[in-house]
Design a protein around this motif. Structure first.
Motif, PDB file in Angstrom:
ATOM      1  N   GLN A 187      77.782  51.349 -39.189  1.00 38.73           N
ATOM      2  CA  GLN A 187      78.052  51.346 -37.753  1.00 38.73           C
ATOM      3  C   GLN A 187      79.496  51.699 -37.406  1.00 38.73           C
ATOM      4  O   GLN A 187      79.770  52.085 -36.268  1.00 38.73           O
ATOM      5  N   THR A 188      80.417  51.563 -38.345  1.00 34.17           N
ATOM      6  CA  THR A 188      81.833  51.717 -38.008  1.00 34.17           C
ATOM      7  C   THR A 188      82.382  53.076 -38.433  1.00 34.17           C
ATOM      8  O   THR A 188      83.590  53.283 -38.383  1.00 34.17           O
ATOM      9  N   THR A 299      69.591  48.390 -31.501  1.00 32.43           N
ATOM     10  CA  THR A 299      71.045  48.308 -31.625  1.00 32.43           C
ATOM     11  C   THR A 299      71.405  47.274 -32.671  1.00 32.43           C
ATOM     12  O   THR A 299      70.575  46.450 -33.061  1.00 32.43           O
ATOM     13  N   ARG A 301      73.365  44.725 -32.177  1.00 33.58           N
ATOM     14  CA  ARG A 301      73.316  43.403 -31.588  1.00 33.58           C
ATOM     15  C   ARG A 301      71.886  42.866 -31.571  1.00 33.58           C
ATOM     16  O   ARG A 301      71.644  41.702 -31.871  1.00 33.58           O
ATOM     17  N   TRP A 367      84.685  45.842 -35.015  1.00 39.14           N
ATOM     18  CA  TRP A 367      83.625  46.427 -34.183  1.00 39.14           C
ATOM     19  C   TRP A 367      82.426  45.493 -34.088  1.00 39.14           C
ATOM     20  O   TRP A 367      81.853  45.287 -33.006  1.00 39.14           O
ATOM     21  N   ASN A 370      83.268  42.464 -31.890  1.00 43.54           N
ATOM     22  CA  ASN A 370      83.354  42.850 -30.482  1.00 43.54           C
ATOM     23  C   ASN A 370      81.962  43.054 -29.891  1.00 43.54           C
ATOM     24  O   ASN A 370      81.707  42.704 -28.736  1.00 43.54           O
ATOM     25  N   GLU A 371      81.044  43.616 -30.679  1.00 41.95           N
ATOM     26  CA  GLU A 371      79.671  43.773 -30.209  1.00 41.95           C
ATOM     27  C   GLU A 371      79.030  42.419 -29.927  1.00 41.95           C
ATOM     28  O   GLU A 371      78.315  42.251 -28.939  1.00 41.95           O
ATOM     29  N   ALA A 374      80.338  40.772 -26.675  1.00 47.95           N
ATOM     30  CA  ALA A 374      80.203  41.580 -25.463  1.00 47.95           C
ATOM     31  C   ALA A 374      79.822  40.676 -24.278  1.00 47.95           C
ATOM     32  O   ALA A 374      79.540  39.501 -24.462  1.00 47.95           O
TER      33      ALA A 374
END
Length: 929
Positions: A187-188, A299, A301, A367, A370-371, A374
């Motif tokens: 993902q990063t 996703t 998340r 990342w 942070n997800e 959110a």
């Protein structure tokens, strides 16, 4: 290119870890479809059960050089495929090559070249490939420097230089440590970085002298992304990427087999390489040493939320939803690697800890944090209401009618990544349903189960088997056609607990009664129901917290047995003698988890039963005796039972039928009994197939899951006997036709439910094979340390004498030394010491002990026993945890000394063998000694 015409038979080595074992079975199926005769050697019970149809001949043998050579000599295969056997297979192949087995039997080792890929030649090639790509190598080290990010890549390579990166997984956490979770695809990374990653992996695979097959590479990137490093290659498939590849519909076993017999990467027919549409997340379970769960979502998340939900037991609450016992301990919990570390991360997010602080403590890429932080605050949502989301994804898309008038039957899996028994049961149930004219549909959240059963199910829904998800699936299937039934007996207690909700929601649950939900979640209600049926249970209390457990133990009286459930059909039991021991046990291993507290039984024999019940008639598919009661979630057991006669079997038959009627089960069920003299107690009832189902099927040839599915859909036992699916008469199935003894015991992995199966003409030989599978060898002389509690001292005398007669020098201390000395058994005292480690632990660390018995009992020093066992494990020293287990080990040593440990096939699908010349291994049993 077509497959190699010079190959007619292949021996496939199956690893003991369930993912590898499932891949080995798939390899056998693939090779058989290509006209090759296949032989499978392994010890995973689910793989052995599945291999009955997948392979022509099956061996339940240890994966060690001596046993593999014996099978090669007997079967004379053209080739051996070891890519799906794990580290044990790699070590075995290297030893066999060094011993000249290739030349002796004219056999070829196909697939990835384990010796050259992992040896000095492979290391030189890896370094050259890394230099050519501008990368570094980290071979032989613990990993990349801290702060770097690590990625696992699964690379396919054919014999002509063709390569393909099948899957890549990003490991969240600090380099060199166990990942807190893994994510596929990465993902990063942007598209350019992913291209660089895959180019590096393909270049390394082409450069390595590794043959055709699968290679696992770990590649690390520096924080700025400018530097990269390759780690030492590992032939085969790590479970991190294997699970993700399976979830994407690309199970590795069949692909490895096709490459090994000569096909090219281009001929595999794989879809064009592209970024997967769905994100796959694997998270460790919140129980120590009980495996991991995998979930998918649109996703990261969403997938993470689903996976995290599945880590929480059905009967428990998320640990991050409760106030921390010591908020000041949270920073340390974030820094220290542990199985529960992911819970600390979520708790930190819930408490408002800044993502940057969590990154510094754990190494998780900002990342991801942070997800999860959110605006909708994933972690906070998990506290307020679990589950996070119900946006499930179906692997088969919109359900479609079968077009042939068949009604659908939904099979519910366990929903957690356990051993292979659940895969086996679901697969077998689907085959039975399809043969009877139904369209089987799988509901489960474990990609491996879907992969193992993909040839049997019409379609599958990759969703957790929760009440809401199941009801949604039922409605979706009804819109496409008719739903004839829903089967819950293959999902374990977690699914049985949903019975009331499913019945109330209109699901046609045919095998589990609505009242069952209350019985499997309330021990008191279960005890009352069994008592009404004339059955005994031990005095017990359910406890949802430490204060409740202490109160229950005080009411029942010490010693008490504490049962900690942690999965479908899995539980760990431990006996404690006082409040201090109980407090320590629950704080260390079951914080915040419901437990069952029972009055401890003394001098009992514990047996288990796998049975089938149609509402009127009962069949005992298998009866087995537990050998080592309180340690581990896979206690060792033997079938047929060692200590039970025909009278005892008759009593079990009556009691099991009463339990089935009391629970309202129609199909399969498993019951665990404790026999104290003439009194029979029920310790546990599992409605449906338990983790022993595949073991019982292997040993007795009774297709437990197939028959259970048919009974659930209306067939009775008499009809199944008439069809030949069940034994023609009597209440009890016989053991294997060759009158062998089968042993099932814990495996060497840390996955939940990992188990090994061994078979022999008598108990000692079977148990010897198990111990050799677990430890690699079994000592027949040397130095042994013995430590037991007071009530076991008399029982120790006989096995201790046997050890000395075999040539063992005995060491003991405390009461154990005194008891052996008074009985005239030669023994040496271990002197006391001010050193923080006990003499036994220091001897183990110094490699000066060959065998250990550490059984402290309820009032013993558990810390000392735990330290001894921990010191024995890395040394490969057999460590027994009860007198019964030691006695079994003594019988095993005797079987080795008497040369009674030999190989024999479990069964053969046909009698044809491509034997090219006679011969037997010339070396002796030194490896086993």
């Amino acid at each position: 290119m077509p497959r190699r015409a010079d190959l007619t038979s292949v021996l496939v080595l199956a690893g003991s870890e369930a993912d590898l074992a499932a891949g080995a079975v798939e390899a056998c199926r693939t090779l058989a479809r290509q006209g090759l005769r296949t032989v499978l050697l392994g010890s995973d019970p689910a793989a052995l059960a599945a291999a009955v149809e997948a392979a022509h001949t099956t061996y339940a043998e240890p994966l060690t050089p001596w046993f593999v050579e014996q099978v090669i000599a007997r079967e004379r295969p053209d080739a051996v495929l070891a890519d799906l056997g794990g580290a044990a297979a790699r070590d075995t192949v290297e030893a066999l090559c060094s011993a000249g087995v290739r030349e002796k039997y004219d056999v070829e080792f196909i697939g990835a070249d384990h010796v050259t890929a992992c040896g000095a030649e492979g290391l030189r090639a890896l370094r050259a490939a890394a230099r050519a790509c501008g990368a570094e190598t980290e071979a032989g080290q613990d990993g990349a420097p801290r702060g770097w990010r690590e990625y696992d890549l699964q690379v396919l390579r054919d014999g002509h230089g063709g390569t393909r990166v099948l899957c890549a997984a990003e490991r969240a956490g600090a380099a060199g440590e166990d990942a807190l979770f893994t994510v596929t695809p990465p993902q990063t990374l942007d598209a350019r970085q992913i291209r660089r990653l895959t180019d590096l992996a393909r270049a390394a695979a082409r450069a390595l002298p590794a043959g055709a097959g699968a290679l696992a590479l770990r590649i690390a990137l520096s924080p700025d992304g400018r530097r990269s490093a390759l780690t030492e290659p590992r032939p085969g498939a790590p479970w991190t990427v294997q699970r993700a590849a399976t979830a994407d519909g690309q199970p590795i076993g069949g692909l490895v087999a096709r490459l090994a017999v000569g096909e090219t990467v281009a001929e595999l027919g794989l879809p064009p390489a592209r970024r997967p549409d769905l994100v796959t997340v694997t998270v460790p379970r919140l129980d120590r040493g009980t495996g991991a769960v995998t979930a998918r979502g649109a996703t990261f998340r969403e997938a993470f939320g689903k996976a995290l939900e599945l880590t929480v037991p059905a009967d428990g609450e998320p640990p991050w939803s409760r106030p921390a016992d010591d908020p000041a301990a949270l920073p340390a919990a974030l820094r220290v690697p542990s199985p529960d570390r992911i819970a600390a991360v979520v708790r930190a997010l819930c408490s408002g800890t800044e993502p940057a602080d969590i990154t510094r403590a754990t190494g998780i890429h900002p990342w991801f944090l942070n997800e999860l932080s959110a605006p909708h605050r994933t972690a906070t949502a998990l506290v307020d209401a679990r589950p996070l989301t119900r946006t499930w994804v179906s692997t088969g898309g919109r359900p479609r009618t079968t077009g042939d008038g068949r009604d659908a039957v939904l099979v519910l899996g366990p929903g957690t990544w356990t051993g292979g028994a659940a895969d086996h049961s679901c697969h077998e149930a689907a085959l039975a349903l399809r043969a009877a004219g139904w369209a089987p549909v799988l509901i489960d959240s474990v990609p491996r189960t879907l992969s193992a059963a993909q040839d049997a199910f019409d379609r599958s829904h990759l969703v957790p088997p929760t009440a809401e998800a199941v009801l949604e699936a039922v409605e979706a299937e009804r819109r496409a056609g008719t739903v004839a039934g829903v089967l819950g007996q293959f999902g374990g207690p977690a699914v049985a607990a949903l019975a009331r909700e499913l019945h109330d929601g209109g699901a046609p649950l045919t095998d589990l009664s609505a009242s069952l939900a209350h019985l499997v979640t309330d021990p008191d209600a279960l005890g009352r129901a069994l008592a009404a049926a004339g059955l005994r249970t031990t005095a017990r209390r359910a406890a949802a917290s430490l204060p409740e457990a202490l109160a229950a133990a005080g009411e029942l009286g010490y010693p008490v047995t504490v049962t900690r459930p942690h999965g479908p059909g899995h539980a760990t039991r431990c006996t404690v003698s006082d409040p201090t021991d109980l407090t320590s046990l629950l704080r260390e291993s079951s914080p915040g988890r419901p437990v069952l507290v029972e009055r401890a039984l003394q001098a009992t024999v514990e047996v288990g039963v796998d049975a089938l019940y149609d509402g009127q008639e009962l069949v005992l598919a298998g009866v087995y005796e537990y050998l080592d009661g309180d340690h581990g979630d896979v206690p060792a057991c033997a079938l047929p039972p060692v200590s039970l006669g025909s009278g005892g079997i008759a009593r079990l038959t009556v009691a099991t039928a009463r339990a089935a009627r009391a629970l309202g089960v129609r199909g399969a069920l498993s019951v665990r009994f404790a026999s104290a003299g003439d009194v029979l107690y029920i310790r546990e009832v599992v409605p449906g197939t338990a983790h022993t189902a595949s073991f019982t099927t292997v040993a007795t040839r009774v297709p437990l899951a197939r028959a259970g599915a048919r009974i659930a859909m209306g067939a009775d036992i008499a009809a199944l006997r008439a069809e030949g699916l069940l034994p023609t008469e009597g209440h009890r199935a016989s053991t294997d036709a060759h009158a062998r003894v089968f042993v099932r015991a814990p495996g060497d992995g840390d996955r939940q439910g990992a188990a090994l199966t061994a078979a022999g003409p008598e108990f000692g030989a079977a148990y010897a094979k198990y111990l050799i599978s677990l430890y690699g060898s079994l000592p027949t002389k040397g130095r042994a340390y013995l430590s037991v509690s007071g009530h076991d001292l008399r029982s120790l005398i006989l096995p201790a004498r046997r050890l000395t007669s075999y040539g063992f020098e005995l060491f003991a201390d405390g009461d154990t030394f005194g008891a052996l000395r008074r009985a005239g058994v030669p023994v040496t005292a271990l002197p006391g010491s001010a050193h923080p480690e006990s003499p036994a632990v220091r001897l183990l660390r110094a490699g000066q002990l060959d065998l250990v018995l550490s059984a402290p009992g309820p009032a013993g020093d558990r810390d000392e026993a735990t330290a001894v066992r921990a010191a024995a494990a890395p040394q490969g020293v057999p460590c027994f945890t009860s007198i019964r287990a030691l006695s079994a080990g003594v019988q095993a040593i005797g079987a080795v000394l008497d040369d009674r440990v030999q190989v024999a096939p479990l069964r053969e699908r046909d009698h044809h063998r491509s034997v090219r010349r006679s011969g037997r291994p010339s070396h002796d049993h030194e490896e086993k000694r």
